[in-house]
Design a protein around this motif. Structure first.
Motif, short mmCIF file in Angstrom:
data_model
loop_
_atom_site.label_atom_id
_atom_site.label_comp_id
_atom_site.label_asym_id
_atom_site.label_seq_id
_atom_site.Cartn_x
_atom_site.Cartn_y
_atom_site.Cartn_z
N SER A 76 0.81 -1.22 0.00
CA SER A 76 0.00 0.00 0.00
C SER A 76 0.85 1.27 0.00
CB SER A 76 -0.94 0.01 1.20
OG SER A 76 -0.22 0.07 2.40
N ARG A 77 2.10 1.17 0.41
CA ARG A 77 2.99 2.35 0.29
C ARG A 77 3.48 2.48 -1.14
NH1 ARG A 77 4.85 4.34 5.40
NH2 ARG A 77 4.66 2.81 7.07
N ILE A 78 3.68 1.32 -1.79
CA ILE A 78 4.25 1.31 -3.14
C ILE A 78 3.19 1.64 -4.19
CG2 ILE A 78 5.35 -0.20 -4.87
CD1 ILE A 78 6.78 -1.60 -2.48
N GLU A 79 1.94 1.19 -3.92
CA GLU A 79 0.84 1.45 -4.87
C GLU A 79 -0.37 1.98 -4.07
OE1 GLU A 79 -0.30 -1.98 -7.20
OE2 GLU A 79 -1.55 -0.80 -8.55
N PRO A 80 -0.27 3.20 -3.57
CA PRO A 80 -1.32 3.70 -2.68
C PRO A 80 -2.69 3.85 -3.35
CG PRO A 80 0.33 5.41 -3.12
CD PRO A 80 0.86 4.13 -3.68
N GLU A 81 -2.69 4.13 -4.60
CA GLU A 81 -3.95 4.10 -5.38
C GLU A 81 -3.70 3.16 -6.55
OE1 GLU A 81 -6.74 5.40 -4.56
OE2 GLU A 81 -6.11 6.89 -3.06
N GLU A 82 -4.76 2.51 -6.99
CA GLU A 82 -4.56 1.51 -8.03
C GLU A 82 -3.84 2.10 -9.24
OE1 GLU A 82 -7.96 -0.77 -9.30
OE2 GLU A 82 -6.66 -2.02 -10.55
N GLY A 83 -2.74 1.46 -9.61
CA GLY A 83 -2.00 1.88 -10.80
C GLY A 83 -1.05 3.04 -10.57
N ALA A 84 -1.10 3.66 -9.37
CA ALA A 84 -0.21 4.80 -9.08
C ALA A 84 0.95 4.28 -8.21
CB ALA A 84 -0.98 5.89 -8.35
N PHE A 85 2.08 4.10 -8.84
CA PHE A 85 3.23 3.52 -8.12
C PHE A 85 4.14 4.64 -7.59
CE2 PHE A 85 1.63 0.04 -10.56
CZ PHE A 85 1.86 -1.06 -9.75
N SER A 86 4.60 4.45 -6.37
CA SER A 86 5.47 5.46 -5.76
C SER A 86 6.93 5.06 -5.90
CB SER A 86 5.12 5.62 -4.27
OG SER A 86 6.17 6.28 -3.60
N LEU A 87 7.66 5.80 -6.70
CA LEU A 87 9.09 5.52 -6.85
C LEU A 87 9.82 5.80 -5.55
CD1 LEU A 87 9.98 6.84 -10.41
CD2 LEU A 87 9.88 4.47 -9.60
N ALA A 88 9.33 6.78 -4.80
CA ALA A 88 9.97 7.10 -3.51
C ALA A 88 9.87 5.90 -2.56
CB ALA A 88 9.32 8.33 -2.89
N ALA A 89 8.70 5.25 -2.54
CA ALA A 89 8.55 4.08 -1.65
C ALA A 89 9.43 2.93 -2.14
CB ALA A 89 7.08 3.65 -1.59
N LEU A 90 9.47 2.73 -3.46
CA LEU A 90 10.35 1.67 -3.98
C LEU A 90 11.80 1.98 -3.65
CD1 LEU A 90 8.61 0.95 -7.40
CD2 LEU A 90 9.00 -0.71 -5.57
N ASP A 91 12.19 3.24 -3.76
CA ASP A 91 13.57 3.63 -3.41
C ASP A 91 13.86 3.38 -1.93
OD1 ASP A 91 14.44 4.33 -5.90
OD2 ASP A 91 13.96 6.46 -5.70
N PHE A 138 1.88 -5.61 -9.27
CA PHE A 138 2.68 -5.01 -8.19
C PHE A 138 4.03 -5.73 -8.07
CE2 PHE A 138 3.69 -6.22 -3.71
CZ PHE A 138 4.45 -5.11 -3.38
N CYS A 139 3.99 -7.08 -8.07
CA CYS A 139 5.24 -7.85 -7.92
C CYS A 139 6.21 -7.54 -9.06
CB CYS A 139 4.96 -9.35 -7.89
SG CYS A 139 4.12 -9.88 -6.39
N GLU A 140 5.65 -7.41 -10.26
CA GLU A 140 6.50 -7.14 -11.42
C GLU A 140 7.19 -5.77 -11.29
OE1 GLU A 140 4.49 -8.22 -15.10
OE2 GLU A 140 5.75 -6.69 -16.06
N ARG A 141 6.40 -4.77 -10.90
CA ARG A 141 6.96 -3.43 -10.71
C ARG A 141 8.04 -3.44 -9.63
NH1 ARG A 141 5.16 1.64 -12.42
NH2 ARG A 141 3.83 1.26 -14.22
N ALA A 142 7.72 -4.09 -8.52
CA ALA A 142 8.66 -4.10 -7.39
C ALA A 142 9.93 -4.86 -7.77
CB ALA A 142 8.00 -4.71 -6.15
N ALA A 143 9.75 -6.00 -8.45
CA ALA A 143 10.92 -6.80 -8.83
C ALA A 143 11.78 -6.05 -9.85
CB ALA A 143 10.48 -8.15 -9.39
N ALA A 144 11.14 -5.32 -10.75
CA ALA A 144 11.91 -4.56 -11.75
C ALA A 144 12.81 -3.54 -11.06
CB ALA A 144 10.96 -3.86 -12.73
N HIS A 145 12.32 -2.96 -9.96
CA HIS A 145 13.05 -1.91 -9.26
C HIS A 145 14.07 -2.48 -8.26
CE1 HIS A 145 12.92 2.48 -8.66
NE2 HIS A 145 13.38 2.21 -7.45
#
Ligand code: BGC
Length: 410
Positions: A76-91, A138-145
Motif C-alpha cells: 500500500s505504500r508502493i501502490e497507494p492508489e490503483e496503478g499509481a506507483f510510488s518511486l519514492a517508496a520503492l527507493d 505489483f510484484c513485477e513493478r517491485a521486482a523490476a526496481h
C-alpha cells in the motif's frame, strides 16, 4: 560443539512491514484497527518506526551474528492508489536492501504479509478473481526496481492462515463480517461488508483459489526482474495431531489446511515453514491445550517440537528445500524463549541428520512488535522496543542465538 549446522545454513530474524513500520492510511489493516467497536486491542500507531530506523535495526542484527533478515514490502505504500506507483517508496525499500548487503546480511523479501492496499480490499480483495493479476502487476513493478538486490523472496505469507484460524476456533474471522464494526470499516473505504475482503477474512474456498492463483502469477512476475531470485511461499504449519478418536479429523485437517497448499508449491524453489505449536483434534474438532502443558502469551501450548514434525511433513510432501521462515514464542520470560529455540533447533538438527534439506532458521520476531488484533501485549521479540522512546534493548536470547549463528552450532 554438540550440534553443528551446514556451512551455508542461514540464521535469520523476521519482521513484517505493518508490524514494525506502523500504520499508514493506505492499508486495509489500518482501517480495521480504527473501526469503532472492533476487536483490535489497540491500533498500530508508529509501531517500531522501522521505516526510519531500519539501518540501526539491520546493523544490530548483523552485530549479533545473524546472516539473514526477512522483512516485507508494504504494497500500500508502493501502490497507494490503483496503478499509481510510488518511486519514492520503492527507493526506500531499495535502501533497506542495500543496508542488508552492506552489513553482510542476506535479505529475504516477502511481497505480501497480510496487509493490502485499501483500494484492493474494497474492490473484493482476496475473494476477487481480478486480484491475482493486480498482485502480479505489483510484484513485477517491485521486482523490476529491486530484483537485483533480492536473492530470496516469499510471494505471500501464510497462504492458509485464514482457514487455519477458523479450523482451530481461535477467531471466527468469517463471523466478523456480519458485525457492525466490520460494516463501519467497509464504509470507511467506500465498500460494503460483502465486498470488503482483507486477506484473512476471505471465504476458505474462494480465498484459496484467489491466493494460490496470485502466488503462481507472482512467482513468474518476481522472476521476470533482474537478478536471480529463489521464490517460494510460506505456510502456517502446526503439528496436527490426533487425540482420542480424532484420527479421521486430523487427516482431514492436514488435507484441507496443509496438503492442498503444499501441492500448490510445484515449480517453486523452496517451501517456507512457519510453526509455533501443535494442535490436537478429537472427533468433533480442536481439543485445545492439554492439561499441564505450559502455555505461551498466545494461549496455545509451548511446544517447540512441532517444528521438527512440520519440517519433515513439508519436505516429504513437496521434495523442496525447506527454509524455516518463522518460529518463535511470545513470552515475557526470556529464559523460556532461549529454552524454546534450543529445543526447536535440536529438531532442525535431527532433520538434517536424516538428510532433510533444511537451508535456514528464522526466529519470529526480531523486535517486539504489533501482534495484529492483540496489539503490543504479546512479546515475541529478540529485541525489546520502548515505544515511547523507540529505544531498542537486546534480550539475552538474542545474544545466545547470535552466538549460535556465529558458531553455526551449539
Ligand atoms: C505471522 C506473524 C505473526 C506471528 C505470531 C505468524 O502467523 O506471520 O505476522 O506476528 O505469526 O503470531
Amino acid at each position: 560443539m554438540e550440534i553443528a549446522f551446514p556451512p551455508t545454513f542461514l540464521w535469520a530474524a523476521a519482521t513484517a512491514a505493518h508490524q514494525v513500520e506502523g500504520g499508514n492510511v493506505y492499508n486495509d489493516n489500518w482501517v480495521l484497527e480504527h473501526a469503532p467497536g472492533g476487536p483490535y486491542a489497540e491500533p498500530s500507531g508508529d509501531a517500531c518506526d522501522q521505516y526510519h530506523r531500519y539501518r540501526d535495526d539491520i546493523a544490530l542484527l548483523a552485530d549479533l551474528g545473524f546472516t539473514m533478515y526477512r522483512f516485507s514490502l508494504e504494497w500500500s505504500r508502493i501502490e497507494p492508489e490503483e496503478g499509481a506507483f510510488s518511486l519514492a517508496a520503492l527507493d526506500h525499500y531499495r535502501r533497506v536492501l542495500a543496508a542488508c548487503h552492506e552489513h553482510g546480511i542476506t535479505p529475504m523479501v516477502t511481497f505480501h504479509h497480510f496487509t493490502s492496499p485499501r483500494w484492493l480490499a474494497a474492490a473484493g480483495g482476496w475473494e476477487d478473481a481480478a486480484t491475482p493479476e493486480k498482485f502480479a502487476r505489483f510484484c513485477e513493478r517491485a521486482a523490476a526496481h529491486l530484483g537485483d538486490l533480492i536473492p530470496l523472496a516469499c510471494t505471500l505469507n501464510e497462504v492458509n492462515l485464514g482457514p487455519l484460524l477458523t479450523a482451530i476456533g481461535v477467531e471466527e474471522l468469517r463471523a466478523f463480517r456480519t458485525a457492525p464494526w466490520y460494516a463501519a470499516a467497509a464504509r470507511a473505504v467506500e465498500s460494503s461488508p460483502a465486498r470488503f475482503t482483507p486477506f484473512l477474512y476471505a471465504d476458505a474456498a474462494r480465498g484459496r483459489a484467489t491466493i494460490l492463483a496470485a502466488h503462481r502469477r507472482a512467482v513468474d512476475a518476481i522472476k521476470s526482474g533482474p537478478g536471480d531470485c529463489a521464490v517460494g511461499l510460506t505456510l502456517a504449519m502446526q503439528d496436527i495431531q490426533a487425540g482420542p478418536g480424532g484420527e479421521e479429523t486430523a487427516v482431514r485437517m492436514r488435507r484441507d489446511l496443509q496438503d492442498v497448499y503444499l501441492e500448490a508449491t510445484r515449480g517453486d524453489d523452496f517451501i517456507g515453514v512457519q510453526t509455533y505449536s501443535r494442535e490436537r483434534f478429537g472427533p468433533d474438532g480442536p481439543l485445545g491445550p492439554a492439561e499441564g502443558v505450559e502455555r505461551t502469551q498466545m494461549h496455545y501450548e509451548f511446544w517447540p517440537e512441532a517444528l521438527e514434525a512440520t519440517i519433515r511433513y513439508a519436505s516429504a510432501a513437496t521434495s523442496l528445500p525447506v527454509i524455516v521462515t518463522e518460529n518463535g514464542v511470545a513470552t515475557d520470560d526470556d529464559t523460556r524463549r532461549g529454552a524454546y529455540v534450543e529445543r526447536a533447533l535440536r529438531g532442525v538438527a535431527a532433520c538434517l541428520r536424516d538428510g532433510v534439506d533444511v537451508r535456514g532458521y528464522t526466529y519470529w520476531s526480531a523486535l517486539d512488535n504489533f501482534e495484529w488484533a492483540l496489539g503490543y501485549r504479546p512479546t515475541f521479540g529478540l529485541i525489546a522496543v520502548d515505544r515511547r522512546t523507540q529505544r531498542r534493548t537486546v534480550k539475552p536470547s538474542a545474544r545466545w542465538l547470535g552466538r549460535v549463528a556465529r558458531a553455526n552450532g551449539f
